[in-house]
Enzyme design. Structure first.
Site, PDB file in Angstrom:
ATOM      1  N   ASP A 155     -23.112  20.493   2.293  1.00 54.50           N
ATOM      2  CA  ASP A 155     -23.201  20.158   3.719  1.00 54.50           C
ATOM      3  C   ASP A 155     -23.708  21.355   4.508  1.00 54.50           C
ATOM      4  OD1 ASP A 155     -22.109  18.208   5.962  1.00 54.50           O
ATOM      5  OD2 ASP A 155     -21.555  20.249   6.554  1.00 54.50           O
TER       6      ASP A 155
ATOM      7  N   TYR B  34     -25.911  25.893  11.751  1.00 55.71           N
ATOM      8  CA  TYR B  34     -25.278  26.921  10.916  1.00 55.71           C
ATOM      9  C   TYR B  34     -26.246  28.066  10.598  1.00 55.71           C
ATOM     10  CZ  TYR B  34     -22.020  23.040   9.983  1.00 55.71           C
ATOM     11  OH  TYR B  34     -21.165  21.981  10.110  1.00 55.71           O
TER      12      TYR B  34
ATOM     13  N   LYS C 271     -27.654  18.341   9.714  1.00 57.00           N
ATOM     14  CA  LYS C 271     -27.317  17.744  11.015  1.00 57.00           C
ATOM     15  C   LYS C 271     -28.214  18.353  12.077  1.00 57.00           C
ATOM     16  CE  LYS C 271     -22.562  18.423   9.497  1.00 57.00           C
ATOM     17  NZ  LYS C 271     -22.668  19.749   8.845  1.00 57.00           N
TER      18      LYS C 271
ATOM     19  N   HIS D  81     -25.390  15.620  15.129  1.00 55.31           N
ATOM     20  CA  HIS D  81     -24.245  16.531  15.002  1.00 55.31           C
ATOM     21  C   HIS D  81     -23.138  16.220  16.017  1.00 55.31           C
ATOM     22  CE1 HIS D  81     -23.344  20.869  13.476  1.00 55.31           C
ATOM     23  NE2 HIS D  81     -22.229  20.211  13.671  1.00 55.31           N
TER      24      HIS D  81
ATOM     25  N   ILE E 169     -15.414  17.779   2.768  1.00 50.16           N
ATOM     26  CA  ILE E 169     -16.300  18.931   2.504  1.00 50.16           C
ATOM     27  C   ILE E 169     -15.589  20.263   2.750  1.00 50.16           C
ATOM     28  CG2 ILE E 169     -18.555  17.836   2.779  1.00 50.16           C
ATOM     29  CD1 ILE E 169     -18.395  18.599   5.797  1.00 50.16           C
TER      30      ILE E 169
ATOM     31  N   LYS F   3     -14.727  24.059   2.766  1.00 47.98           N
ATOM     32  CA  LYS F   3     -15.555  25.260   2.612  1.00 47.98           C
ATOM     33  C   LYS F   3     -14.748  26.326   1.890  1.00 47.98           C
ATOM     34  CE  LYS F   3     -16.362  29.655   4.010  1.00 47.98           C
ATOM     35  NZ  LYS F   3     -15.377  30.748   4.155  1.00 47.98           N
TER      36      LYS F   3
ATOM     37  N   ARG G 211     -11.340  29.264  -5.781  1.00 52.02           N
ATOM     38  CA  ARG G 211     -10.899  28.227  -4.834  1.00 52.02           C
ATOM     39  C   ARG G 211     -11.803  27.001  -4.872  1.00 52.02           C
ATOM     40  NH1 ARG G 211      -9.350  31.502   0.681  1.00 52.02           N
ATOM     41  NH2 ARG G 211      -7.318  32.270   0.007  1.00 52.02           N
TER      42      ARG G 211
ATOM     43  N   ASN H 107     -10.471  23.331  -5.465  1.00 53.77           N
ATOM     44  CA  ASN H 107     -10.647  22.302  -4.441  1.00 53.77           C
ATOM     45  C   ASN H 107     -11.292  21.019  -4.968  1.00 53.77           C
ATOM     46  OD1 ASN H 107      -9.541  24.103  -2.656  1.00 53.77           O
ATOM     47  ND2 ASN H 107     -11.460  24.637  -1.629  1.00 53.77           N
TER      48      ASN H 107
HETATM   49  N1  LIG Z   1     -19.696  18.201  11.907  1.00 52.18           N
HETATM   50  C1  LIG Z   1     -19.114  19.201  12.519  1.00 52.18           C
HETATM   51  O1  LIG Z   1     -19.130  19.309  13.761  1.00 52.18           O
HETATM   52  C2  LIG Z   1     -18.422  20.255  11.709  1.00 52.18           C
HETATM   53  C3  LIG Z   1     -17.542  21.142  12.340  1.00 52.18           C
HETATM   54  C4  LIG Z   1     -16.891  22.095  11.549  1.00 52.18           C
HETATM   55  C5  LIG Z   1     -17.127  22.148  10.172  1.00 52.18           C
HETATM   56  N2  LIG Z   1     -18.005  21.276   9.597  1.00 52.18           N
HETATM   57  C6  LIG Z   1     -18.288  21.325   8.140  1.00 52.18           C
HETATM   58  O2  LIG Z   1     -17.061  21.184   7.442  1.00 52.18           O
HETATM   59  C7  LIG Z   1     -16.907  22.266   6.534  1.00 52.18           C
HETATM   60  C8  LIG Z   1     -15.446  22.578   6.292  1.00 52.18           C
HETATM   61  O3  LIG Z   1     -14.748  22.815   7.493  1.00 52.18           O
HETATM   62  P1  LIG Z   1     -14.197  24.250   7.920  1.00 52.18           P
HETATM   63  O4  LIG Z   1     -15.035  25.302   7.300  1.00 52.18           O
HETATM   64  O5  LIG Z   1     -14.055  24.218   9.395  1.00 52.18           O
HETATM   65  O6  LIG Z   1     -12.711  24.305   7.368  1.00 52.18           O
HETATM   66  P2  LIG Z   1     -11.898  24.030   6.006  1.00 52.18           P
HETATM   67  O7  LIG Z   1     -12.800  23.649   4.902  1.00 52.18           O
HETATM   68  O8  LIG Z   1     -10.776  23.152   6.394  1.00 52.18           O
HETATM   69  O9  LIG Z   1     -11.262  25.454   5.741  1.00 52.18           O
HETATM   70  C9  LIG Z   1     -12.020  26.543   5.319  1.00 52.18           C
HETATM   71  C10 LIG Z   1     -11.060  27.739   5.226  1.00 52.18           C
HETATM   72  O10 LIG Z   1     -10.092  27.498   4.205  1.00 52.18           O
HETATM   73  C11 LIG Z   1     -10.145  28.548   3.234  1.00 52.18           C
HETATM   74  N3  LIG Z   1      -9.917  27.927   1.914  1.00 52.18           N
HETATM   75  C12 LIG Z   1     -10.766  27.150   1.217  1.00 52.18           C
HETATM   76  N4  LIG Z   1     -10.218  26.763   0.048  1.00 52.18           N
HETATM   77  C13 LIG Z   1      -8.973  27.321   0.001  1.00 52.18           C
HETATM   78  C14 LIG Z   1      -7.934  27.292  -0.947  1.00 52.18           C
HETATM   79  N5  LIG Z   1      -8.068  26.625  -2.081  1.00 52.18           N
HETATM   80  N6  LIG Z   1      -6.791  27.977  -0.669  1.00 52.18           N
HETATM   81  C15 LIG Z   1      -6.656  28.667   0.488  1.00 52.18           C
HETATM   82  N7  LIG Z   1      -7.618  28.731   1.441  1.00 52.18           N
HETATM   83  C16 LIG Z   1      -8.789  28.057   1.193  1.00 52.18           C
HETATM   84  C17 LIG Z   1     -11.523  29.168   3.363  1.00 52.18           C
HETATM   85  O11 LIG Z   1     -11.510  30.530   3.007  1.00 52.18           O
HETATM   86  P3  LIG Z   1     -12.395  31.127   1.778  1.00 52.18           P
HETATM   87  O12 LIG Z   1     -13.834  30.861   2.033  1.00 52.18           O
HETATM   88  O13 LIG Z   1     -12.051  32.576   1.837  1.00 52.18           O
HETATM   89  O14 LIG Z   1     -11.881  30.476   0.521  1.00 52.18           O
HETATM   90  C18 LIG Z   1     -11.770  29.008   4.862  1.00 52.18           C
HETATM   91  O15 LIG Z   1     -11.154  30.051   5.593  1.00 52.18           O
HETATM   92  C19 LIG Z   1     -17.699  23.407   7.204  1.00 52.18           C
HETATM   93  O16 LIG Z   1     -17.972  24.443   6.303  1.00 52.18           O
HETATM   94  C20 LIG Z   1     -18.909  22.643   7.678  1.00 52.18           C
HETATM   95  O17 LIG Z   1     -19.810  22.426   6.606  1.00 52.18           O
HETATM   96  C21 LIG Z   1     -18.626  20.319  10.340  1.00 52.18           C
END
Ligand SMILES: NC(=O)c1ccc[n+]([C@@H]2O[C@H](COP(=O)([O-])OP(=O)(O)OC[C@H]3O[C@@H](n4cnc5c(N)ncnc54)[C@H](OP(=O)(O)O)[C@@H]3O)[C@@H](O)[C@H]2O)c1
Length: 276
Positions: free
Chosen positions: A46, A51, A76, A109, A230, A232, A238, A242
């Site tokens: 994604d 980004y 997006k 988006h 998705i 991250k 990790r 995941n």
């Molecule tokens: N459409 C939209 O408007 C929108 C908005 C926000 C995000 N997104 C998309 O959604 C994706 C994911 O959302 P997000 O990045 O906001 O948050 P998320 O995936 O909920 O959380 C990411 C955080 O969790 C940590 N993490 C990941 N796996 C872990 C594990 N197994 N144990 C402990 N910590 C872990 C990561 O750190 P590390 O990297 O250090 O592991 C990072 O700090 C984004 O990357 C993006 O592609 C879309």
């Protein structure tokens, strides 16, 4: 290596249920993350214009040596590409940066409802799908009220709505609406995006019970509801963790306990006023 099951979209295509979120990774970091993710079994990546990492994502994908058809790539277009046919140039730019002929999924988006341009943008998305440059088209951060307007104006129902969704922000009414209309719900920030969700004692208890991590419990909660998600991570260990959530099952007691984390329908972003 765990591979993710596929979820059917309303246009006949299929999307891997777990993909790699790439925000806020950049440059070499994102290219390395994509290579590690593919190694761990991810086949869905994604990204977004916003980004600023599409070129790195494309570089990573090429470095994996996989055929383009083996991967599912989402991008997006943000507000800059809303209105008239601006999305034509928007996707052209993304394809150039990704170094690809098509994306698997193209999303609006944010709805930015005050600008009133998401319907004309959607009409342009329909053209892009017709040209084969976006195999599937969908939206992100749309509320049912926005989807209602879009579907009033178009016969093409979005394949996906990517929304903020996790045990604290459950969006159950939105999910029910999507299901009724054949729209797949894709959860972003599935682990709470560093909010501290993963430290909730209830998750620690369930993780110990199943011999899994808190992150695996949360991601299992997503996939068990049929959501596409998705998470991250830039950490190869990790990433593996995941995507390895398809061989245990949360029982009713676990699900009820996780539901106590729900902060209610007003929690999370409000896309009537937020977005870019
Ligand atoms: N459409 C939209 O408007 C929108 C908005 C926000 C995000 N997104 C998309 O959604 C994706 C994911 O959302 P997000 O990045 O906001 O948050 P998320 O995936 O909920 O959380 C990411 C955080 O969790 C940590 N993490 C990941 N796996 C872990 C594990 N197994 N144990 C402990 N910590 C872990 C990561 O750190 P590390 O990297 O250090 O592991 C990072 O700090 C984004 O990357 C993006 O592609 C879309």
């Amino acid at each position: 290596m765990a591979l993710s099951p596929l979820v059917a979209l309303n246009d006949g295509h299929r999307i891997p249920q777990i993909g790699l979120g790439t925000w806020p990774l950049n440059g070499r970091e994102v290219a390395t993350a994509v290579v590690n993710a593919v190694e761990a079994g991810y086949r869905h990546i994604d990204t977004a214009v916003r980004y600023g990492n599409e070129a790195g994502v494309g570089e990573g994908i090429r470095a994996t040596g996989l055929n383009r058809e083996e991967l599912f790539v989402t991008t997006k277009l943000d507000g800059e590409f809303q209105g008239g046919d601006k999305a034509l140039a928007g996707l052209e730019g993304s394809l150039k940066r990704l170094n690809m002929d098509y994306v698997d999924l193209l999303l609006i988006h944010w709805p930015l409802p005050r600008r009133g341009e998401f319907i004309s943008t959607w009409k342009t998305f329909e053209r892009l799908q017709g040209q084969g440059k976006a195999r599937s088209i969908g939206v992100s951060n749309f509320k049912p009220s926005h989807l209602e307007q879009l579907m009033w104006a178009s016969d093409v129902v979005p394949a996906v709505n990517q929304i903020q969704l996790n045990p604290s922000v459950t969006r159950s009414a939105d999910c029910a609406y999507h299901q009724h209309h054949g729209i797949v719900t894709e959860s972003y920030s599935p682990l709470g995006s560093g909010s501290g969700l993963l430290s909730a004692p209830v998750l620690q208890r369930i993780a110990i019970k199943h011999g899994k991590t808190e992150s695996q419990v949360v991601l299992r909660w997503h996939v068990q509801q049929g959501l596409v998600t998705i998470p991250k991570s830039a950490d190869p260990q990790r990433m593996k963790e995941n995507i390895d959530v398809f061989e245990f099952v949360l029982d009713d007691e676990d699900l009820a306990a996780i539901n106590t984390l729900d902060e209610g329908p007003e929690a999370g972003v409000n896309s009537d006023v937020q977005g870019h």
